[in-house]
Write an enzyme that holds these catalytic residues in place. Structure first.
Site, PDB file in Angstrom:
ATOM      1  N   GLY B 217      -0.413  -4.920  -6.824  1.00  0.00           N
ATOM      2  CA  GLY B 217      -1.393  -4.694  -7.773  1.00  0.00           C
ATOM      3  C   GLY B 217      -1.761  -5.950  -8.474  1.00  0.00           C
ATOM      4  O   GLY B 217      -1.761  -6.987  -7.755  1.00  0.00           O
ATOM      5  N   LEU B 243      -3.138   1.674  -2.878  1.00  0.00           N
ATOM      6  CA  LEU B 243      -3.313   0.320  -3.244  1.00  0.00           C
ATOM      7  C   LEU B 243      -2.177  -0.170  -2.576  1.00  0.00           C
ATOM      8  O   LEU B 243      -1.162  -0.134  -3.158  1.00  0.00           O
ATOM      9  CB  LEU B 243      -3.425   0.397  -4.851  1.00  0.00           C
ATOM     10  CG  LEU B 243      -3.852  -1.181  -5.124  1.00  0.00           C
ATOM     11  CD1 LEU B 243      -4.974  -1.635  -4.561  1.00  0.00           C
ATOM     12  CD2 LEU B 243      -3.489  -1.155  -6.754  1.00  0.00           C
ATOM     13  N   ASP B 244      -2.427  -1.365  -1.856  1.00  0.00           N
ATOM     14  CA  ASP B 244      -1.409  -2.286  -1.195  1.00  0.00           C
ATOM     15  C   ASP B 244      -0.167  -1.538  -0.641  1.00  0.00           C
ATOM     16  O   ASP B 244       0.804  -2.027  -0.380  1.00  0.00           O
ATOM     17  CB  ASP B 244      -0.852  -3.368  -2.243  1.00  0.00           C
ATOM     18  CG  ASP B 244      -1.794  -3.882  -3.118  1.00  0.00           C
ATOM     19  OD1 ASP B 244      -3.155  -4.094  -2.399  1.00  0.00           O
ATOM     20  OD2 ASP B 244      -1.730  -4.259  -4.378  1.00  0.00           O
ATOM     21  N   GLU B 245      -0.501  -0.316  -0.164  1.00  0.00           N
ATOM     22  CA  GLU B 245       0.619   0.390   0.520  1.00  0.00           C
ATOM     23  C   GLU B 245       0.411   0.646   2.027  1.00  0.00           C
ATOM     24  O   GLU B 245       0.779   1.214   2.772  1.00  0.00           O
ATOM     25  CB  GLU B 245       0.875   1.887   0.054  1.00  0.00           C
ATOM     26  CG  GLU B 245       1.333   1.833  -1.522  1.00  0.00           C
ATOM     27  CD  GLU B 245       2.562   1.592  -1.618  1.00  0.00           C
ATOM     28  OE1 GLU B 245       3.106   1.424  -0.527  1.00  0.00           O
ATOM     29  OE2 GLU B 245       3.212   1.538  -2.819  1.00  0.00           O
TER      30      GLU B 245
END
Lengths: 299, 299, 299, 299
Positions: B217, B243-245
Site C-alpha cells: 500500500g 493491490l500489490d498481491e
C-alpha cells in the site's frame, strides 16, 4: 567453561582492564561533546572510538557512544561514575558507563533446532563473542551434549502453554542466580509472558526467521514460499510484549528463486539466522546498541 | 524514435531473424523433452539455451523455455506452430512460440517521479532493453520533454478517482491502437480497475517501492522508517486485481541504518526501484517469465 | 547550468550557510577531542556529526571529521581558522576547515563511453551531488550534446600520446581558470603525466573498471573473462603517478557466471562503475575522505 | 562415521536409487538434445533437471547436465552406459553417467586453521553435503579430536618441503586405499607436487584466501590491508600445477573499511572462505561442474 575459553576471557580482561564505554542519550544542544570529552580528559582518558547521532539536530535528541582507555580505570571508575552525575543532570542525560573488563553474562534459550546456538558457541570459542555463557536453558534435550561438552551448565525445562508460569518462574530464578546480563532466544520457539519481558527490559534478543515486518508470526518460510518472494530474510530484535514488533537490531536476506522449495528456504534461512543473530549479540555485548522509542541506534 | 535506436532495432532483427523461443508448461511425465527436441531437430533447429523446472517431478507440473536458432525461420514459423499443436495436445501443454525478430511493443505509464522511466529509457538507448517503446502515457506533463526528445509519442491524460473510467477508456484505446505487448507502470501511482487489468492479463508490470509483502500500500518508505528496518527494498510484479498481491518477478534491497531518514530511504529506494524494474521488464521482453498460479518462474 | 539546478544550489547554500566541516589528522594522544570540542563550543557551534579513527591508539595516528552548525559562521569563519592554528600547532595537526556553503567546483574528463558521465549528471540533477559542475573536457565529441544541453561548458581537446604535453597545458589552464576543486576521470582513458598529477594532489578521482589490484591496466573485462572469475568489479581511486596504484576510495562487485561473455561483463561492469564512481565523488564533495599514506579513511 | 550420519546416507541412497546424472561436452550441432533425450526416454527416464550452455552456438562447444529419474536404474545402468557410447561416438562427446546412489568418497586435507574443516563437517552433519568423508589428513594434530569424535579416520602426516615426496607417497597411498573421489584442501597450506596433481586430475579443490587473481600467493590478508582495499574475498578453485591459477569454481567477498585491521580481515575472511569452499564442494559432489580449458561451467 573449557579452560581454553577461560584463558581467552582472562587475557581479554587483562588487555582491556583500562578500557571503558560511555553511552549517553539526551536532548540535543551545543556543548555536550565538549563537556563529556573534558570530563574524560580530566581523568587522563584517551578516546579510542566515538560515534554520535542526532535526531533533528535542532531541538532533537542526541546519542553518543565513546570507547576510551583510562589508566587505573579500576581505581577511578566509581569516582568517575559519581562525578559524571553532575554533567548528566545538567544535560538531562540517560547514560551508562561500563568497564570492558566486566565481561557480560549470557543465557541462551534454545529449543530443538540448534543452528543458532551452535553458531553462537562457535563464535564464542573463536573469541568473537566476548562473554561468559553462563547457562543454556532448553525445553528439549537436543542441545545437552554439545553444551555440557563445553562445560556450560544445561537446564532442561520442559515447556508448554499450560505450564508457562511455572516454567518462567524457574527460568527467572536461574537468570537471577547466574546474574545474567543478556538473554538470547536462539530459536526458542516459546512465547514469553509480559511478566518475563518486563523483568528483563532490553535484555532479550530474539531471532525471527523472516524479513520483518513481512511474515510476522508462525511458519514464515512456508508463507514466503507461497507468496513466491525472490528474497528471504531473518531479523534479530529486542523482545517486547508485541510479538515480533520489538526494536529491530539487524536484518539480512538471501536471494532465492522458483526452484527453492520450502526445505531449501529453511536451509538457506538457517544460514542467515545464524549470522544475523550472532551480529546482534556481538553488538549488544559491545554496548553498541541504544534503544530509542521502538528503534535501535547501532554504533 | 531516434534514428540510432531504430538502427539498433533493425540490426537486432537482422541478427536474430532465425532465433525463436518456445515456452511450455504441462503436466510432468517422461518423454516431453524428447518430443520437443525431436520436433525442433526435424526443422534443423539448434537449441541455444534451454531451462526447465518441475514442481514435484512425479505427477507435478513441468516448465521449459528453449531458445533455438532455426534456418529460414520466417518461412517455417507458421508450419512449426501448426505442427506443434499435435505435440501440445498429446501432453496437454500451454505453450507459446515467439520469433525473436518480432520486437515487442511497450507502453510506459508514469506520473511525476521520473527515475524509473529514465532508467528504462537509458537501458533502452544503450541497447539493453530490446523493445519498441511505442508510447508513454502520463497524468502529468513532467516527462513530456525527455520522452518527446527521443521521438516517442507522449500522451498526457490527467487522471483521478472520479474520472477513472474515462481515463482508462482512452488508455485502452491507445494500447490497442499501438498494438502493445508489454505495459510498464514506472511509478504510475494510479490504481487500475479490474476491467483494465482483465483486458491485459500478465501484461502489466508494476514497481512497488517496498520489499513485498512488507509495507503493502501507500507510503512504504515512511512506514519503513517508523518501523526502524535495517534494509529497504523494491518489488517488480505483475498487476492483478489485488493491490500489490500479483506474482512477484524480482526484488532487491539495500542496507540502511538509524542515520537514514525518510528522504535518504527514498533516494536509496529510487536506485533499487530502477534496477529491479529494469530487470523485470528485460526478462519479460526476453520471454523468460512463466506465471504459474500466483508465482513466477523466471528462466 | 540549468536554472533549476542553480536554484537547488542556491537553496543548499542558504540552508547550510552555518554548516562547517573540520577534518584533522595528528599523532594520537589524550585531550584532542576535548580541545576541539571546547574550541567549537566557544563559538556556539553544535556538533551534528562526528567520526573518528585511530591507527594504533597508543602512539599512533588520530583522525577526526566533525560537521557542525555554527550561528553566523560567515562572520566567524576567518577568526575560527586563525584561532584554530594554536590548537593545531599544539597537537601537530594536519587540518582543514571547510564551510559547506562554499560549493565545490568540479571538472569531469570523459572520452567516448558516457555511462559514468551520465550517472554523475543524473545524480547531480536530482540533487544527490552537491557541486558546481563547471566544465566537461573530452577528447571526443560524443558528450557534447548532453553536456551543453545542461548549459555546462564543454571543451573538446583531442588527445594522444604524441601531444600529451600540449593537451595537458590546455587542461591545466582551464582547471585554473575555472578554479576547480575536484577532477573526475569518468572513463577518460588517457594517461596523465606526473606533472599534471603533481599539480592536483588528492584532487583527481579515477574509475578503474576492475576490482583492484586484480587486472591493473588495459582490457580488464577481457582478462576477467579469460581468467574465468565469478565476480567482476570496479574501483574508484585517487590518481597518483603509479597507474591504478593510488589510494582506493570505493569498490564494488557483481556476480557473473560461465554464461557471461565479455560484452555482458562490460554491460554489468558499466553499472558497477557508475555507482562506485558516484559514491566516491559524493564522499569527496562532502569532505569525507582523508588520505593517509596510500590508503583512504572514509568517514 | 557416526550412526546418525550413516543413517542419513542410507536414506539418501534409498531415496535416490533411481536417480542418475549425465554430463556431456561436445562440438555444438543440431540434434544433440534430441538424441540424448530420446535415449533417456527409451529407458523410461524422466528428466528432472537439465542445464545446457554453448560457447559460440555456431561451431562452438556444447555442454549439458541432465538429472533424471529412471525406474530400475541399478539394473539398467550398465546397459545404458554401453548403449550411450554409440551416441557419444556420433557426436564426439566427452561424457560421464553417474548414479546418484553411489555416494562419493571425500578426503579432507587440513593444517592448523580448522574453520574450513569445521564448516564442511557441520554441513555434512546437517545433511547438506552428501558424501562419505572417508578420512582427514593433516600435518598437525589440531583437528584430531573433532575428526575422531565423528568416527572419521584421522591421519597425522607431518610435512615440510624437505620430505614432500615421502609425504605425498603416503597420502597417495591412503587416497587409493580409501578409493577417494574428491580431495578438499581446507586450508592445507602445503604446496603439492606436479606428480600429486597429475595423479588427481580435476579432483582437488582448494580454498585460496583472496579474491583471485588479486593477491596470489602468501599472506593475502596482510597484502589486502596494505593495499587498502574496500572488499576482501575468497576463491575456491581446482588445483593445477600453477599456484592459484587453476579453474575458479566460486568466489565471494565482504565489505571492509579503514577500521578493519589485519586481524579483522582474517576473521571476516574465515567466514567467506567457509561458505565459498562449502559451495564449491557441494557442487562437485552433485556433479555440477564441468572444466573447460581453464574455466568452470557450473550448472
Amino acid at each position: 567453561m573449557n579452560s581454553s575459553i577461560k584463558d581467552q576471557i582472562e587475557q581479554f580482561k587483562q588487555r582491556y582492564q583500562n578500557r571503558g564505554r560511555l553511552l549517553v542519550s539526551c536532548p540535543d544542544q551545543p556543548g555536550i561533546v565538549s563537556a563529556i570529552s573534558q570530563f574524560l580528559f580530566s581523568y587522563d582518558a584517551n578516546i579510542i572510538e566515538s560515534s554520535q547521532y542526532s535526531i533533528n539536530p535542532e531541538g532533537g535528541v542526541f546519542f553518543i557512544r565513546i570507547e576510551f582507555e583510562c589508566p587505573f580505570l579500576k581505581e577511578k571508575e566509581n569516582e568517575m561514575a559519581e562525578q559524571f552525575t553532575e554533567i548528566a543532570a545538567k544535560f538531562s542525560m540517560d547514560w551508562r558507563l561500563t568497564p570492558v573488563y566486566k565481561v557480560k553474562k549470557t543465557a541462551i534459550f534454545v529449543s530443538k533446532e540448534l543452528h543458532c546456538l551452535l553458531e553462537l558457541l562457535w563464535e564464542w570459542q573463536s573469541g568473537d563473542l566476548m562473554t561468559d555463557i553462563a547457562l543454556v536453558i532448553s525445553n528439549h534435550q537436543a542441545a545437552r551434549d554439545v553444551v555440557e561438552g563445553l562445560n556450560i551448565p544445561f537446564y532442561y525445562i520442559p515447556a508448554n502453554k499450560e505450564i508457562r508460569d511455572q516454567v518462567e518462574e524457574k527460568q527467572l530464578h536461574l537468570l537471577e542466580e547466574f546474574d545474567i546480563d543478556v538473554i538470547v532466544l536462539a530459536r526458542y520457539m516459546q512465547i514469553l509472558t509480559p511478566k518475563f519481558v518486563a523483568a528483563n527490559p532490553q535484555k532479550i534478543i530474539n531471532i525471527h526467521h523472516s524479513f520483518l515486518p513481512a511474515f510476522i508470526g508462525a511458519r514464515p518460510y512456508e508463507r514466503a514460499y507461497e507468496r513466491g518472494v525472490k528474497l528471504i530474510g531473518a531479523t534479530a530484535h529486542f523482545v517486547t510484549n508485541d510479538l515480533d514488533e520489538g526494536p529491530i537490531i539487524e536484518q539480512d536476506i538471501a536471494r532465492v528463486d522458483h526452484r527453492s522449495e520450502v526445505d531449501t528456504l529453511k536451509k538457506m534461512g538457517r544460514s542467515i539466522e545464524r549470522s544475523v543473530l550472532a551480529r546482534a549479540v556481538k553488538w549488544q555485548l559491545e554496548d553498541r546498541i541504544i534503544v530509542h522509542q521502538n528503534k535501535t541506534i547501532v554504533f
